[in-house]
Design a protein around this motif. Structure first.
Motif, short mmCIF file in Angstrom:
data_model
loop_
_atom_site.label_atom_id
_atom_site.label_comp_id
_atom_site.label_asym_id
_atom_site.label_seq_id
_atom_site.Cartn_x
_atom_site.Cartn_y
_atom_site.Cartn_z
N ASN A 185 20.34 -21.61 -8.90
CA ASN A 185 19.81 -20.64 -7.94
C ASN A 185 18.68 -19.87 -8.62
O ASN A 185 18.78 -19.52 -9.79
CB ASN A 185 20.91 -19.68 -7.50
CG ASN A 185 20.41 -18.64 -6.52
OD1 ASN A 185 19.93 -17.59 -6.94
ND2 ASN A 185 20.50 -18.93 -5.25
N VAL A 186 17.62 -19.64 -7.87
CA VAL A 186 16.51 -18.80 -8.33
C VAL A 186 16.24 -17.78 -7.23
O VAL A 186 16.01 -18.14 -6.08
CB VAL A 186 15.23 -19.62 -8.62
CG1 VAL A 186 14.08 -18.69 -9.01
CG2 VAL A 186 15.48 -20.65 -9.70
N HIS A 187 16.29 -16.51 -7.59
CA HIS A 187 15.98 -15.43 -6.68
C HIS A 187 14.58 -14.93 -7.04
O HIS A 187 14.33 -14.55 -8.18
CB HIS A 187 17.02 -14.32 -6.84
CG HIS A 187 16.83 -13.16 -5.93
ND1 HIS A 187 17.47 -11.97 -6.11
CD2 HIS A 187 16.10 -12.99 -4.81
CE1 HIS A 187 17.14 -11.12 -5.17
NE2 HIS A 187 16.29 -11.72 -4.36
N PHE A 188 13.67 -14.99 -6.07
CA PHE A 188 12.29 -14.61 -6.35
C PHE A 188 11.72 -13.75 -5.25
O PHE A 188 12.25 -13.68 -4.14
CB PHE A 188 11.41 -15.86 -6.56
CG PHE A 188 11.13 -16.62 -5.29
CD1 PHE A 188 10.01 -16.35 -4.52
CD2 PHE A 188 11.99 -17.63 -4.87
CE1 PHE A 188 9.75 -17.05 -3.35
CE2 PHE A 188 11.74 -18.35 -3.71
CZ PHE A 188 10.62 -18.04 -2.94
N ARG A 189 10.59 -13.13 -5.57
CA ARG A 189 9.81 -12.37 -4.60
C ARG A 189 8.36 -12.85 -4.71
O ARG A 189 7.80 -12.88 -5.81
CB ARG A 189 9.88 -10.88 -4.92
CG ARG A 189 9.11 -10.01 -3.94
CD ARG A 189 9.26 -8.53 -4.26
NE ARG A 189 10.66 -8.13 -4.20
CZ ARG A 189 11.28 -7.42 -5.14
NH1 ARG A 189 10.63 -7.02 -6.22
NH2 ARG A 189 12.54 -7.09 -5.02
N TRP A 201 -1.45 -15.94 -0.89
CA TRP A 201 -0.45 -15.58 -1.90
C TRP A 201 -1.12 -14.85 -3.06
O TRP A 201 -2.18 -15.26 -3.53
CB TRP A 201 0.28 -16.82 -2.39
CG TRP A 201 1.03 -17.49 -1.29
CD1 TRP A 201 0.68 -18.63 -0.62
CD2 TRP A 201 2.24 -17.05 -0.68
NE1 TRP A 201 1.61 -18.92 0.35
CE2 TRP A 201 2.58 -17.96 0.34
CE3 TRP A 201 3.08 -15.96 -0.90
CZ2 TRP A 201 3.71 -17.83 1.13
CZ3 TRP A 201 4.21 -15.82 -0.11
CH2 TRP A 201 4.52 -16.75 0.89
N ALA A 202 -0.47 -13.80 -3.55
CA ALA A 202 -1.05 -12.97 -4.59
C ALA A 202 -0.28 -13.00 -5.90
O ALA A 202 -0.89 -13.03 -6.97
CB ALA A 202 -1.16 -11.52 -4.10
N SER A 203 1.05 -12.96 -5.85
CA SER A 203 1.82 -12.94 -7.09
C SER A 203 3.26 -13.37 -6.85
O SER A 203 3.75 -13.34 -5.73
CB SER A 203 1.78 -11.55 -7.74
OG SER A 203 2.41 -10.59 -6.91
N GLY A 249 2.36 -8.13 2.13
CA GLY A 249 3.64 -8.59 2.64
C GLY A 249 4.46 -9.13 1.49
O GLY A 249 3.93 -9.44 0.42
N CYS A 250 5.75 -9.26 1.73
CA CYS A 250 6.66 -9.70 0.69
C CYS A 250 7.65 -10.70 1.28
O CYS A 250 8.25 -10.44 2.32
CB CYS A 250 7.40 -8.48 0.15
SG CYS A 250 8.70 -8.85 -1.02
N LEU A 251 7.78 -11.83 0.62
CA LEU A 251 8.79 -12.82 0.96
C LEU A 251 9.78 -12.86 -0.19
O LEU A 251 9.39 -13.09 -1.34
CB LEU A 251 8.16 -14.20 1.15
CG LEU A 251 9.15 -15.36 1.29
CD1 LEU A 251 9.69 -15.40 2.71
CD2 LEU A 251 8.50 -16.67 0.95
N GLU A 252 11.05 -12.62 0.11
CA GLU A 252 12.07 -12.68 -0.92
C GLU A 252 13.04 -13.79 -0.55
O GLU A 252 13.41 -13.93 0.61
CB GLU A 252 12.80 -11.34 -1.04
CG GLU A 252 13.62 -11.23 -2.29
CD GLU A 252 14.03 -9.81 -2.61
OE1 GLU A 252 15.17 -9.64 -3.07
OE2 GLU A 252 13.21 -8.88 -2.40
#
Length: 152
Positions: A90-94, A74-76, A104-107
């Motif tokens: 609710n929290v929307h994150f990336r 994990w980077a940021s 890579g990106c997890l949203e």
């Protein structure tokens, strides 16, 4: 790893030291907001703290076992939006991670519920894929530098 992190910037990206930010939650203090809980859960992934993740996962959706052995680097973390209504939120994150030579990106749109004054992670709708930052965009590692001058 935790001892080395104590006085460094918290991996959650708050700008505070780990000991002032997520460490109190990892030691049992309740997170005051769903965003604080989300940040502390991200840091638990970074620091390999599966017990904390299970403790902060609502009992109705909590897995019986959790291992982080195959977790990426994990980077940021970026919090995109937050919303709270009574005992739910609710929290929307990336979350950005290393993917071989790239990123890579997890949203996720995460749902939280508050019970007896504590917030718990309930569930999330996720999407995942490669991330291809441009040379002049901020580096995905969270350094604040341009990608071409950092991790390119």
């Amino acid at each position: 790893m935790i001892l080395q992190t104590e006085n460094r910037n918290c991996p959650c990206g708050s700008g505070k030291s780990y000991s002032e930010c997520c460490r109190p939650f990892h030691r049992g203090e309740p997170a005051p907001t769903p965003e604080a809980l989300m940040r502390s859960r991200y840091v638990a992934f970074v620091l390999n703290l599966p017990d904390y993740l299970r403790t902060t996962w609502h009992r109705s959706t909590r897995p019986e076992a959790l291992t982080l052995e195959d977790s990426p680097g994990w980077a940021s973390l970026q919090i995109l939006t937050t919303g709270e209504s009574g005992e739910s939120a609710n929290v929307h994150f990336r979350a950005i991670y290393r993917l071989g030579e790239g990123w890579g990106c997890l949203e996720e749109n995460s749902d939280f519920v508050r019970e007896q004054g504590r917030w718990y992670y309930l569930r999330g709708d996720t999407s995942e894929g490669p991330l291809k930052p441009g040379r002049n965009e901020p580096c995905p590692c969270g350094s604040g530098r341009k990608h071409k001058a950092c991790c390119l």
